[in-house]
Design an enzyme around this catalytic site. Sequence first.
Site, PDB file in Angstrom:
ATOM      1  N   VAL A 165      32.754  42.406  31.366  1.00  0.00           N
ATOM      2  CA  VAL A 165      32.934  41.801  30.156  1.00  0.00           C
ATOM      3  C   VAL A 165      33.014  43.143  29.246  1.00  0.00           C
ATOM      4  O   VAL A 165      32.413  44.303  29.434  1.00  0.00           O
ATOM      5  CB  VAL A 165      31.577  41.424  29.454  1.00  0.00           C
ATOM      6  CG1 VAL A 165      31.523  41.140  27.925  1.00  0.00           C
ATOM      7  CG2 VAL A 165      31.116  40.099  30.550  1.00  0.00           C
ATOM      8  N   ALA A 208      30.268  46.345  32.656  1.00  0.00           N
ATOM      9  CA  ALA A 208      30.792  46.728  31.158  1.00  0.00           C
ATOM     10  C   ALA A 208      32.041  47.314  31.141  1.00  0.00           C
ATOM     11  O   ALA A 208      32.214  48.484  31.890  1.00  0.00           O
ATOM     12  CB  ALA A 208      29.604  47.865  30.461  1.00  0.00           C
ATOM     13  N   LYS A 209      33.068  46.538  30.843  1.00  0.00           N
ATOM     14  CA  LYS A 209      34.534  47.032  30.533  1.00  0.00           C
ATOM     15  C   LYS A 209      34.474  48.111  29.371  1.00  0.00           C
ATOM     16  O   LYS A 209      34.380  47.617  28.393  1.00  0.00           O
ATOM     17  CB  LYS A 209      35.362  45.993  30.647  1.00  0.00           C
ATOM     18  CG  LYS A 209      35.778  45.229  31.718  1.00  0.00           C
ATOM     19  CD  LYS A 209      36.755  44.275  31.691  1.00  0.00           C
ATOM     20  CE  LYS A 209      38.256  44.988  31.422  1.00  0.00           C
ATOM     21  NZ  LYS A 209      39.053  43.723  31.390  1.00  0.00           N
ATOM     22  N   ILE A 210      34.802  49.279  29.776  1.00  0.00           N
ATOM     23  CA  ILE A 210      34.878  50.254  28.575  1.00  0.00           C
ATOM     24  C   ILE A 210      36.518  50.995  28.574  1.00  0.00           C
ATOM     25  O   ILE A 210      36.926  51.433  29.689  1.00  0.00           O
ATOM     26  CB  ILE A 210      33.846  51.288  28.924  1.00  0.00           C
ATOM     27  CG1 ILE A 210      32.404  50.694  28.783  1.00  0.00           C
ATOM     28  CG2 ILE A 210      33.980  52.379  27.671  1.00  0.00           C
ATOM     29  CD1 ILE A 210      31.453  51.602  29.255  1.00  0.00           C
TER      30      ILE A 210
END
Length: 218
Positions: free
Chosen positions: A54, A83-85
């Site tokens: 996400v 966590a997509k950063i």
Amino acid sequence: MADTADLSALKELYDFFPLEGVTTNPTILKLSGMKLSAAVDELKKIVGEGMLHVQVMSQTCEDIVREAKKYKSYFDLGDNFYAKIPVMPEGFKAMRILKDSGIKVTATAIFTQQQALVASKAGADFVAPYVSRLDNISSHGIEVVSDIVKNMKEYGLNTKVLAASFKTVDQIHRVSMHGSHSATIGPDLLMQLIKHPMTDISIDKFTEDGEGLYDIEF
């Protein structure tokens, strides 16, 4: 992995395709027509114990960290949450903090080998280079993926390459042959990936030749 929030397409794929998980981003979410809370809640039901990546929207380290932690607890995803950063200075800073706090990280929007290497050193579990988008600007997406894979091996890094942004099955074939650990692919290309006209012909021939010969009931 499937790069989509199209619930009907995912349900069809998960019925037979051995997917490892689903990746999302704001653009994919917009195409689905769903808000994040509803989308992830539905995706969880389909993905089960698979990975769910996400993407955060925040731009500062502090907010990225708070946002990622909130999503993990809000959706109760446990170790399946990534966590997509995006790779930017504040993002690199947040990657290390999140990794140290036990949250898995996927570094995204990668266009160079250097960006991937910095993200890996910052603690990213996956790095996601964009293949087609590189090709579209007269760069060489496959070569960038190959260079990133080479770096991970040479420096003994645990980060895996999650190749993204494809337009053709050939691109997927080539990144796999260059050692990409994984790929996130849209539903249409995933279906093309497993199709071949000679396979259809072979199956039709089996059906024709076996008519009347298989006499054991089951």
